[in-house]
Design an enzyme around this catalytic site. Structure first.
Site, PDB file in Angstrom:
ATOM      1  N   HIS A   1       6.730  24.091 -15.128  1.00  0.00           N
ATOM      2  CA  HIS A   1       7.954  24.879 -14.968  1.00  0.00           C
ATOM      3  C   HIS A   1       9.011  24.345 -15.941  1.00  0.00           C
ATOM      4  O   HIS A   1       9.072  23.135 -16.201  1.00  0.00           O
ATOM      5  CB  HIS A   1       8.459  24.784 -13.523  1.00  0.00           C
ATOM      6  CG  HIS A   1       9.580  25.736 -13.247  1.00  0.00           C
ATOM      7  ND1 HIS A   1      10.879  25.456 -13.608  1.00  0.00           N
ATOM      8  CD2 HIS A   1       9.596  26.963 -12.699  1.00  0.00           C
ATOM      9  CE1 HIS A   1      11.642  26.489 -13.286  1.00  0.00           C
ATOM     10  NE2 HIS A   1      10.880  27.419 -12.732  1.00  0.00           N
TER      11      HIS A   1
ATOM     12  N   SER B   1      15.211  35.462 -13.241  1.00  0.00           N
ATOM     13  CA  SER B   1      16.184  36.417 -12.695  1.00  0.00           C
ATOM     14  C   SER B   1      15.556  37.723 -12.217  1.00  0.00           C
ATOM     15  O   SER B   1      16.186  38.785 -12.313  1.00  0.00           O
ATOM     16  CB  SER B   1      17.312  36.684 -13.700  1.00  0.00           C
ATOM     17  OG  SER B   1      18.021  35.482 -13.942  1.00  0.00           O
TER      18      SER B   1
ATOM     19  N   LYS C   1      11.987  25.908  -5.209  1.00  0.00           N
ATOM     20  CA  LYS C   1      12.624  24.741  -5.844  1.00  0.00           C
ATOM     21  C   LYS C   1      13.041  23.744  -4.750  1.00  0.00           C
ATOM     22  O   LYS C   1      12.322  23.621  -3.749  1.00  0.00           O
ATOM     23  CB  LYS C   1      13.795  25.190  -6.719  1.00  0.00           C
ATOM     24  CG  LYS C   1      13.369  26.339  -7.640  1.00  0.00           C
ATOM     25  CD  LYS C   1      14.316  26.662  -8.741  1.00  0.00           C
ATOM     26  CE  LYS C   1      13.723  27.788  -9.574  1.00  0.00           C
ATOM     27  NZ  LYS C   1      14.504  28.095 -10.772  1.00  0.00           N
TER      28      LYS C   1
ATOM     29  N   GLU D   1      12.022  23.695 -15.606  1.00  0.00           N
ATOM     30  CA  GLU D   1      12.855  22.621 -15.054  1.00  0.00           C
ATOM     31  C   GLU D   1      12.119  21.279 -15.142  1.00  0.00           C
ATOM     32  O   GLU D   1      12.740  20.235 -15.322  1.00  0.00           O
ATOM     33  CB  GLU D   1      13.283  22.964 -13.615  1.00  0.00           C
ATOM     34  CG  GLU D   1      14.392  24.012 -13.622  1.00  0.00           C
ATOM     35  CD  GLU D   1      14.412  24.957 -12.444  1.00  0.00           C
ATOM     36  OE1 GLU D   1      13.847  24.637 -11.381  1.00  0.00           O
ATOM     37  OE2 GLU D   1      15.000  26.052 -12.592  1.00  0.00           O
TER      38      GLU D   1
ATOM     39  N   GLY E   1      17.472  31.614 -13.551  1.00  0.00           N
ATOM     40  CA  GLY E   1      18.682  31.282 -12.797  1.00  0.00           C
ATOM     41  C   GLY E   1      19.973  31.715 -13.473  1.00  0.00           C
ATOM     42  O   GLY E   1      21.059  31.283 -13.098  1.00  0.00           O
TER      43      GLY E   1
ATOM     44  N   ASN F   1       9.344  30.773  -5.664  1.00  0.00           N
ATOM     45  CA  ASN F   1       9.464  29.358  -6.027  1.00  0.00           C
ATOM     46  C   ASN F   1      10.777  28.879  -5.423  1.00  0.00           C
ATOM     47  O   ASN F   1      11.840  29.201  -5.921  1.00  0.00           O
ATOM     48  CB  ASN F   1       9.471  29.218  -7.559  1.00  0.00           C
ATOM     49  CG  ASN F   1       9.787  27.801  -7.993  1.00  0.00           C
ATOM     50  OD1 ASN F   1       9.711  26.864  -7.205  1.00  0.00           O
ATOM     51  ND2 ASN F   1      10.143  27.641  -9.266  1.00  0.00           N
TER      52      ASN F   1
ATOM     53  N   GLU G   1       8.059  32.680 -18.371  1.00  0.00           N
ATOM     54  CA  GLU G   1       9.427  32.522 -17.882  1.00  0.00           C
ATOM     55  C   GLU G   1      10.343  32.135 -19.040  1.00  0.00           C
ATOM     56  O   GLU G   1      10.451  30.937 -19.362  1.00  0.00           O
ATOM     57  CB  GLU G   1       9.482  31.433 -16.806  1.00  0.00           C
ATOM     58  CG  GLU G   1       8.644  31.749 -15.584  1.00  0.00           C
ATOM     59  CD  GLU G   1       9.205  31.070 -14.342  1.00  0.00           C
ATOM     60  OE1 GLU G   1       9.494  31.779 -13.365  1.00  0.00           O
ATOM     61  OE2 GLU G   1       9.381  29.834 -14.350  1.00  0.00           O
TER      62      GLU G   1
HETATM   63  P1  PGA Z   1      15.039  32.625 -10.914  1.00  0.00           P
HETATM   64  O1  PGA Z   1      13.959  31.441 -11.133  1.00  0.00           O
HETATM   65  O2  PGA Z   1      14.296  33.784 -10.314  1.00  0.00           O
HETATM   66  O3  PGA Z   1      16.065  32.039  -9.995  1.00  0.00           O
HETATM   67  O4  PGA Z   1      15.587  32.950 -12.267  1.00  0.00           O
HETATM   68  C1  PGA Z   1      12.657  31.709 -11.550  1.00  0.00           C
HETATM   69  C2  PGA Z   1      11.883  30.430 -11.651  1.00  0.00           C
HETATM   70  O5  PGA Z   1      12.475  29.389 -11.973  1.00  0.00           O
HETATM   71  O6  PGA Z   1      10.659  30.397 -11.397  1.00  0.00           O
END
Ligand code: PGA
Length: 254
Positions: free
Chosen positions: A101, A219, A16, A103, A179, A14, A173
């Site tokens: 997601h 992560s 982003k 976010e 992140g 992903n 998630e």
């Molecule tokens: P990350 O993000 O691997 O940077 O923690 C995962 C995601 O948001 O799908």
């Protein structure tokens, strides 16, 4: 395949809001020879502008990489400035779309009812939805993880038939892991995945939960990927930060 029920193994990136068209194409050119004969399906959720060039690049290289989007509108079309329709994504060559997601949920205030309409739209348009669900740290500390997961699953999948739910992929998630560098333990991930399977089997049809692919995200990195993927209920990974380098991402595919 991740188990006897033939759920697919999926390693999904992903991106982003990272990578221009040029960067996306150069990433795929680097990645393609590195993934070789990977058993896992490799997915890349790229920015809208990069979908078509990424699909063209994958075709040219005959690489086994599936390109998708990170969001879309719930509406078929209309006066929705700045939005993008499912059929536009399909026309550009997207085969899947990430929906719900965290976010989108927390920064853009998307709720389950809205996500539910997007899931229905994606299924109607033959885009494979990857539905993200997950609890915040506060909710986990309050012992609410299961209630949150169940609420998000039932809300986002409301009104779907068993066959339709079987076409949805899930990504567990935990919000506190996205992140942050704090990954869920393989056991916590496995427990959450098993719980999601039980919710699907209890609310739709017995056995349905075992048919749905569930990815872990938050992560995920080359160092923790093997232990996470060793859990029988973890069918793959949804990777943010570590999917931005072709070398790092390919290590996780291998
Ligand atoms: P990350 O993000 O691997 O940077 O923690 C995962 C995601 O948001 O799908």
């Amino acid at each position: 395949m991740s188990d006897e029920l033939s759920r697919p193994r999926i390693i999904a990136g992903n991106w982003k809001m990272y990578k221009t068209i040029e960067e996306a194409v150069s990433f795929i050119e680097t990645l393609a020879p590195l993934i070789g004969k990977s058993q896992a399906a490799v997915y890349l959720a790229v920015p809208f502008t990069a979908i078509q060039p990424a699909v063209a690049c994958v075709k040219k290289l005959k690489a086994k990489i599936t390109i998708g989007a990170q969001n879309m509108s719930d509406a078929q079309e209309g006066a929705f400035t700045g939005e993008i329709a499912a059929k536009m994504l399909v026309e550009a060559g997207a085969q899947f779309v990430i929906l719900g997601h965290s976010e989108r949920r927390y920064l853009f205030h998307e709720g389950d009812a809205f996500i539910n309409r997007k899931i229905k739209r994606a299924l109607k348009t033959r885009l494979e939805p990857i539905l993200c669900i997950g609890e915040t740290l506060e909710e986990r500390n309050d012992g609410q993880t299961e209630a949150i997961l169940e609420g998000q699953l039932l809300g986002s999948l409301e009104g779907l038939s068993t066959d339709e739910v079987a076409r949805v992929r899930l990504a567990y998630e935990p919000v506190w892991a996205i992140g942050t560098g704090k990954v869920a333990s393989p056991k916590d991930a496995a427990v959450a995945h098993r719980f999601c399977r039980n919710v699907l089997s209890d609310h739709w049809e017995k056995g349905l939960g075992d048919k749905v692919a569930i990815l872990y995200g938050g992560s995920a990195k080359p160092e923790n990927a093997p232990d996470l993927l060793a859990q029988k209920d973890v069918d793959g990974l949804l990777i943010g930060g570590a999917s931005l380098s072709a070398e790092t991402f390919s290590e996780m595919i291998k």
